[in-house]
Design an enzyme around this catalytic site. Structure first.
Site, PDB file in Angstrom:
ATOM      1  CG  ASN A   1     -12.735  -0.255   6.980  1.00  0.00           C
ATOM      2  OD1 ASN A   1     -12.592   0.526   6.042  1.00  0.00           O
ATOM      3  ND2 ASN A   1     -13.838  -0.301   7.700  1.00  0.00           N
TER       4      ASN A   1
ATOM      5  CB  THR B   1      -0.941   0.031   1.214  1.00  0.00           C
ATOM      6  OG1 THR B   1      -0.168   0.045   2.418  1.00  0.00           O
ATOM      7  CG2 THR B   1      -1.851  -1.176   1.213  1.00  0.00           C
TER       8      THR B   1
ATOM      9  N   GLY C   1      -3.236  -3.931   9.875  1.00  0.00           N
ATOM     10  CA  GLY C   1      -4.139  -3.784  11.005  1.00  0.00           C
ATOM     11  C   GLY C   1      -5.589  -3.804  10.559  1.00  0.00           C
TER      12      GLY C   1
ATOM     13  CD  GLU D   1      -8.388   4.046   9.901  1.00  0.00           C
ATOM     14  OE1 GLU D   1      -8.150   5.255   9.674  1.00  0.00           O
ATOM     15  OE2 GLU D   1      -7.544   3.265  10.380  1.00  0.00           O
TER      16      GLU D   1
ATOM     17  CG  ASP E   1     -26.403 -12.755  14.718  1.00  0.00           C
ATOM     18  OD1 ASP E   1     -25.720 -11.918  14.090  1.00  0.00           O
ATOM     19  OD2 ASP E   1     -26.766 -12.598  15.901  1.00  0.00           O
TER      20      ASP E   1
END
Length: 345
Positions: free
Chosen positions: A72, A40, A67, A282, A222
């Site tokens: 995300n 990245t 992380g 974030e 669920d």
């Protein structure tokens, strides 16, 4: 041959990922994947954009190595696609909440890659944000609103790398002395809450900030968020709730806490105060914001056999020691902050 793309953040955690990359690649190669890597960049949403590109290019497996922020971004890159690749996580960040929820080893990055050899997966629920001002469209672990939700993105990356949990604990003690309540309307499945709140938490797993008792009964697939609403509280009440959360999870029965399961949530501030939204650590925008649970949306490599009650790992045992230390550091830091900031009502 199947293809895997490792998307790694070179600066996550203590930057340990780079020394293990070759060995990690060998693990996936032996598992039958032609494996390549992507590092990245400082460009915003670098991991997200690469994940989407790789998925559209037909990669069968995308590995998020970093992380929770890196995980995300990868989730945001593929969640809107009709066909989504299998995902894996290499936890090289500071708290690694998602790896903890998936029962992936966190004390050895190569061992975490070897989880693929167990041939165990789980289709995880993903949160979708439908508000127009959101900076992120999806989250995989937590959505939090309120002053305390600012904790993770107010801690500088360098401090996270150098001091890990201590950076969070110290910042948390500072924030709690200036926490503010906000009047809101919260709409959820079959009900509505209206009043002043100190914090709102929507959880998809039971691992929040490195602790597993804040949302003690969360299920991963669920189709329900665990919604926790903390009503207007003073410092003493907040410290009491935090102590309960760290010790035994009894905070969910406190009279100041509303705790329910719901598939959709809408949060609307009833004042002009800005209510920031934290998505997986974030900054994700400001409320009003709506959330929808996408049940079983992304399939992850996991150690599902260790999700059974009573199963324990080396990393879990080590984490108990770390949590105990964090509890003591929180108490010490909070006492210092209270002493330095004077009397708060």
């Amino acid at each position: 041959m199947k293809r895997a793309r490792i998307i790694y953040n070179p600066s996550s955690g203590r930057e340990a990922i780079q020394r293990d990359l070759l060995d990690i690649m060998k693990v996936y190669e032996k598992a039958g994947y032609e494996t390549s890597i992507y590092e990245t960049t400082p460009k915003a949403f670098s991991a997200r954009d690469e994940a989407r590109r790789a998925a559209e290019d037909g990669f069968n497996l995308i590995v998020a190595a970093g992380g929770d922020g890196t995980v995300n971004e990868v989730v945001n890159g593929i969640s809107s696609l009709e066909t989504r690749p299998l995902m894996a996580v290499i936890p090289s960040g500071t708290t690694n909440d998602y790896a903890r929820a998936l029962k992936i080893p966190r004390d050895d990055l190569v061992e975490s890659a070897k989880t693929i050899n167990r041939h165990e997966t789980i289709k995880m629920d993903i949160g979708e944000i439908t508000s127009g001002n959101a900076q992120l469209n999806y989250f995989m672990n937590i959505g939090a609103l309120g002053t305390l939700s600012e904790l993770t993105y107010e801690v500088p990356s360098m401090l996270k790398t150098l001091y890990g949990y201590l950076a969070y604990i110290t910042k948390g003690a500072e924030l709690i002395t200036r926490i503010q309540s906000v009047p809101v309307r919260i709409t959820y499945d079959g009900g509505q809450f209206e009043g002043d709140v100190s914090m709102i938490l929507l959880a998809l797993t039971n691992s929040v900030g490195g602790f597993e008792k804040i949302v003690p009964d969360a299920k991963l697939d669920d189709g329900k968020f665990s919604l926790l609403i903390v009503e207007k509280s003073n410092i003493a009440q907040l410290f009491n709730l935090i102590t309960k959360a760290l010790n035994n999870g009894s905070h969910i029965k406190d009279k100041l806490v509303t705790y329910i399961k719901t598939s959709e949530v809408k949060v609307e501030p009833l004042s002009n105060d800005k209510m920031k939204v934290n998505l997986d650590g974030e900054f994700g925008g400001v409320a009003p914001m709506a959330f929808k649970n996408l049940q079983g949306h992304i399939e992850f490599i996991a150690e599902t056999s260790k999700m059974k009650p009573g199963s324990r790992t080396k990393a879990q045992t080590a984490n108990e020691v770390m949590i105990k230390r964090a509890e003591e550091e929180f108490k010490t830091a909070s006492k210092e902050m209270k002493k330095n900031s004077g009397t708060h009502k």
